[in-house]
Motif scaffolding. Structure first.
Motif, PDB file in Angstrom:
ATOM      1  N   PHE A  56      48.681  31.410  24.818  1.00  0.00           N
ATOM      2  CA  PHE A  56      49.409  32.449  24.894  1.00  0.00           C
ATOM      3  C   PHE A  56      49.468  32.815  26.330  1.00  0.00           C
ATOM      4  N   VAL A  57      48.270  33.065  27.041  1.00  0.00           N
ATOM      5  CA  VAL A  57      48.141  33.288  28.324  1.00  0.00           C
ATOM      6  C   VAL A  57      49.015  32.250  29.271  1.00  0.00           C
ATOM      7  N   THR A  58      48.911  31.104  28.900  1.00  0.00           N
ATOM      8  CA  THR A  58      49.575  30.300  29.924  1.00  0.00           C
ATOM      9  C   THR A  58      51.121  30.037  29.828  1.00  0.00           C
ATOM     10  N   ASP A  59      51.685  30.518  28.659  1.00  0.00           N
ATOM     11  CA  ASP A  59      53.208  30.674  28.332  1.00  0.00           C
ATOM     12  C   ASP A  59      53.719  32.035  28.770  1.00  0.00           C
ATOM     13  N   ASN A  60      52.635  33.086  29.187  1.00  0.00           N
ATOM     14  CA  ASN A  60      53.424  34.368  29.269  1.00  0.00           C
ATOM     15  C   ASN A  60      52.946  34.699  30.750  1.00  0.00           C
ATOM     16  N   VAL A  61      51.883  34.426  31.373  1.00  0.00           N
ATOM     17  CA  VAL A  61      51.418  34.842  32.715  1.00  0.00           C
ATOM     18  C   VAL A  61      51.416  33.705  33.652  1.00  0.00           C
ATOM     19  N   ASP A  62      51.861  34.327  34.943  1.00  0.00           N
ATOM     20  CA  ASP A  62      51.946  33.358  35.975  1.00  0.00           C
ATOM     21  C   ASP A  62      50.481  33.149  36.394  1.00  0.00           C
ATOM     22  N   LEU A  63      50.455  31.832  37.039  1.00  0.00           N
ATOM     23  CA  LEU A  63      49.085  31.140  37.412  1.00  0.00           C
ATOM     24  C   LEU A  63      48.396  32.039  38.399  1.00  0.00           C
ATOM     25  N   ASP A  64      49.150  32.680  39.282  1.00  0.00           N
ATOM     26  CA  ASP A  64      48.809  33.378  40.337  1.00  0.00           C
ATOM     27  C   ASP A  64      48.220  35.009  40.100  1.00  0.00           C
ATOM     28  N   ALA A  65      48.609  35.272  38.691  1.00  0.00           N
ATOM     29  CA  ALA A  65      47.931  36.699  38.479  1.00  0.00           C
ATOM     30  C   ALA A  65      46.606  36.695  38.188  1.00  0.00           C
ATOM     31  N   THR A  66      46.029  37.925  38.211  1.00  0.00           N
ATOM     32  CA  THR A  66      44.656  38.381  37.751  1.00  0.00           C
ATOM     33  C   THR A  66      44.531  38.762  36.317  1.00  0.00           C
ATOM     34  N   VAL A  67      43.950  37.857  35.414  1.00  0.00           N
ATOM     35  CA  VAL A  67      43.873  38.362  33.948  1.00  0.00           C
ATOM     36  C   VAL A  67      42.567  39.030  33.695  1.00  0.00           C
ATOM     37  N   ILE A  68      43.011  40.053  33.031  1.00  0.00           N
ATOM     38  CA  ILE A  68      41.786  40.912  32.783  1.00  0.00           C
ATOM     39  C   ILE A  68      41.489  41.024  30.981  1.00  0.00           C
ATOM     40  N   THR A  69      40.296  40.714  30.950  1.00  0.00           N
ATOM     41  CA  THR A  69      40.279  40.461  29.382  1.00  0.00           C
ATOM     42  C   THR A  69      38.859  41.338  28.897  1.00  0.00           C
ATOM     43  N   ASP A  70      38.363  41.304  27.628  1.00  0.00           N
ATOM     44  CA  ASP A  70      37.021  41.764  27.218  1.00  0.00           C
ATOM     45  C   ASP A  70      36.301  40.731  27.285  1.00  0.00           C
ATOM     46  N   GLY A  71      34.965  40.693  26.873  1.00  0.00           N
ATOM     47  CA  GLY A  71      34.058  39.598  26.946  1.00  0.00           C
ATOM     48  C   GLY A  71      34.140  38.595  26.110  1.00  0.00           C
ATOM     49  N   TRP A  72      35.180  38.380  25.028  1.00  0.00           N
ATOM     50  CA  TRP A  72      35.317  37.535  24.116  1.00  0.00           C
ATOM     51  C   TRP A  72      35.062  36.053  24.778  1.00  0.00           C
ATOM     52  N   SER A  73      34.434  35.078  24.056  1.00  0.00           N
ATOM     53  CA  SER A  73      34.359  33.613  24.541  1.00  0.00           C
ATOM     54  C   SER A  73      35.656  33.117  24.466  1.00  0.00           C
ATOM     55  N   GLY A  74      36.599  33.522  23.851  1.00  0.00           N
ATOM     56  CA  GLY A  74      37.870  32.520  23.827  1.00  0.00           C
ATOM     57  C   GLY A  74      38.708  32.742  25.088  1.00  0.00           C
ATOM     58  N   TYR A  75      38.203  33.837  25.869  1.00  0.00           N
ATOM     59  CA  TYR A  75      38.997  33.938  27.222  1.00  0.00           C
ATOM     60  C   TYR A  75      38.032  33.037  28.219  1.00  0.00           C
ATOM     61  N   ALA A  76      36.994  32.454  28.079  1.00  0.00           N
ATOM     62  CA  ALA A  76      36.060  31.969  28.998  1.00  0.00           C
ATOM     63  C   ALA A  76      36.571  30.808  29.814  1.00  0.00           C
ATOM     64  N   ARG A  77      37.612  30.089  29.186  1.00  0.00           N
ATOM     65  CA  ARG A  77      38.308  28.965  30.153  1.00  0.00           C
ATOM     66  C   ARG A  77      39.341  29.333  30.829  1.00  0.00           C
ATOM     67  N   LEU A  78      39.701  30.572  30.938  1.00  0.00           N
ATOM     68  CA  LEU A  78      40.911  30.950  32.011  1.00  0.00           C
ATOM     69  C   LEU A  78      40.556  30.547  33.420  1.00  0.00           C
ATOM     70  N   SER A  79      39.303  30.666  33.856  1.00  0.00           N
ATOM     71  CA  SER A  79      39.196  30.553  35.144  1.00  0.00           C
ATOM     72  C   SER A  79      39.353  29.099  35.445  1.00  0.00           C
ATOM     73  N   LYS A  80      39.155  28.268  34.539  1.00  0.00           N
ATOM     74  CA  LYS A  80      39.167  26.625  34.711  1.00  0.00           C
ATOM     75  C   LYS A  80      40.655  26.275  34.712  1.00  0.00           C
ATOM     76  N   LEU A  81      41.533  27.309  34.182  1.00  0.00           N
ATOM     77  CA  LEU A  81      42.865  27.059  33.963  1.00  0.00           C
ATOM     78  C   LEU A  81      43.551  27.337  35.405  1.00  0.00           C
TER      79      LEU A  81
END
Length: 359
Positions: A198-223
């Motif tokens: 969902f994030v890769t389909d809708n958010v530009d790669l240069d953006a700063t993504v702010i989420t809660d602490g859910w583990s599902g978002y842990a790989r965003l930095s690697k992307l």
């Protein structure tokens, strides 16, 4: 059509009075659709040839492949039964109403024969609201999930599965300009694979993504994203309100739930929820537009550029009707093919609409 920004009163109608004075007949509507579809002249949809001529029924014939194309062929208005004047009225109400319009209200206002017809018209319009090649969200983006649906006793809460629909929400949250554009989508689960897609389909790669602490978002930095997780558990330990961690997405979630309850009385099935979320995002992202007629113009542009949407594709879990076979009758032609009697001359049920000149 002008290649620059559309001008009010020239490229689109600025008020209801101007709209009603411009689109009086189906020929007026057809001429406007031709103007939107082929702003620089006829282009054959089969061979992309630009040379052709208009035939007697108002369609165009290509000089190269000799195929004939109607103005509405291959668009949202293809093989329509409802007159174009009614379609344009529906598009005007759909686009210009601040909170949208429900199918029952559209049926009553335009005196449409049946509720399913009005419902299908609105859902066809909702399917075209995503512009091809639209820009991704940029800047500081808040991302979270929320459940949408009625009260469900026994649901454990959090990210537990139930009958409600799980919706991913992303919104541009600038500290100086406030909320920007938003994106919403029904998702199957809150796993890392689903949320990352969902994030890769809708958010530009240069953006700063702010989420809660859910583990599902842990790989965003690697992307490749700049990821700022905010822990709700840590916020509770500090005595802070967890709603202030992601205020943008919480406000969007609250607004869309209120909109579904007010405009549509909460009568939204999960199978069609994505269409309603698409409509809400279209309205929210254009909430600062002062020219309401401009939204009508944009909806028609999207409708002309979209493929036809059949009723069977709109109905969820459609089951074909069991039509009983008629009993064997007399031999020969069926009654519909018999010659008309001399005392009852044949008449067209639907006379052909006149096509206005494009000169």
């Amino acid at each position: 059509m002008s290649t620059s920004r559309p001008r009010g009163g020239v490229d689109y109608r600025r008020s209801l009075g101007e709209f009603q004075s411009w689109f009086v007949t189906d020929a007026d509507c057809l001429d406007f659709l031709e103007w939107i579809r082929w702003p620089d002249g006829f282009v054959c949809p089969y061979c992309e040839n630009t040379d052709g001529w208009r035939v007697a029924d108002g369609s165009f014939k290509c000089s190269k492949c000799k195929k004939q194309t109607a103005v509405t062929a291959g668009t949202l208005f293809d093989r329509r039964r409802t007159p174009l004047t009614v379609w344009f009225e529906a598009c005007w109400q759909f686009a210009t109403a601040k909170d949208g319009v429900c199918a029952l209200g559209l049926q009553r206002t335009l005196e449409i024969g049946s509720y399913p017809t009005a419902w299908a018209m609105l859902h066809r319009l909702r399917t075209v609201l995503i512009r091809p090649g639209r820009e991704l969200l940029s800047g500081r983006i808040e991302v979270d999930e929320t459940y949408i649906g009625g009260e469900e006793p026994g649901l454990a809460g959090g990210r537990a599965k139930g009958k409600k629909a799980l919706v991913a929400v992303a919104v541009e949250a600038s500290e100086s300009k406030g909320l920007g554009r938003c994106r919403m989508q029904v998702i199957d689960d809150a796993s890392g694979e689903t949320l990352n897609a969902f994030v890769t389909d809708n958010v530009d790669l240069d953006a700063t993504v702010i989420t809660d602490g859910w583990s599902g978002y842990a790989r965003l930095s690697k992307l490749g994203y700049t990821h700022e997780p905010r822990s709700q558990r840590a916020a509770k330990a500090r005595g802070e309100d967890i709603d202030h961690l992601l205020p943008g997405v919480h406000r969007i979630a609250s607004l869309v739930k209120r909109w579904l309850l007010s405009t549509h009385q909460g009568a939204v099935k999960t199978d069609h929820l994505d269409d309603y979320l698409r409509e809400f995002s279209f309205r929210f992202n254009r909430r600062h537009s002062r020219a309401r007629g401009m939204l009508f113009y944009r909806v028609l542009q999207l409708a002309v550029g979209h493929d036809p949407v059949r009723y069977r594709a709109l109905v969820a879990h459609s089951v074909p009707k069991n039509v009983p076979q008629p009993p064997p009758g007399r031999r020969g032609n069926p009654p519909s093919l018999d010659r008309p009697s001399p005392d009852r001359p044949w008449r067209r049920r639907h006379p052909p609409a006149q096509v206005g000149s494009n000169e």
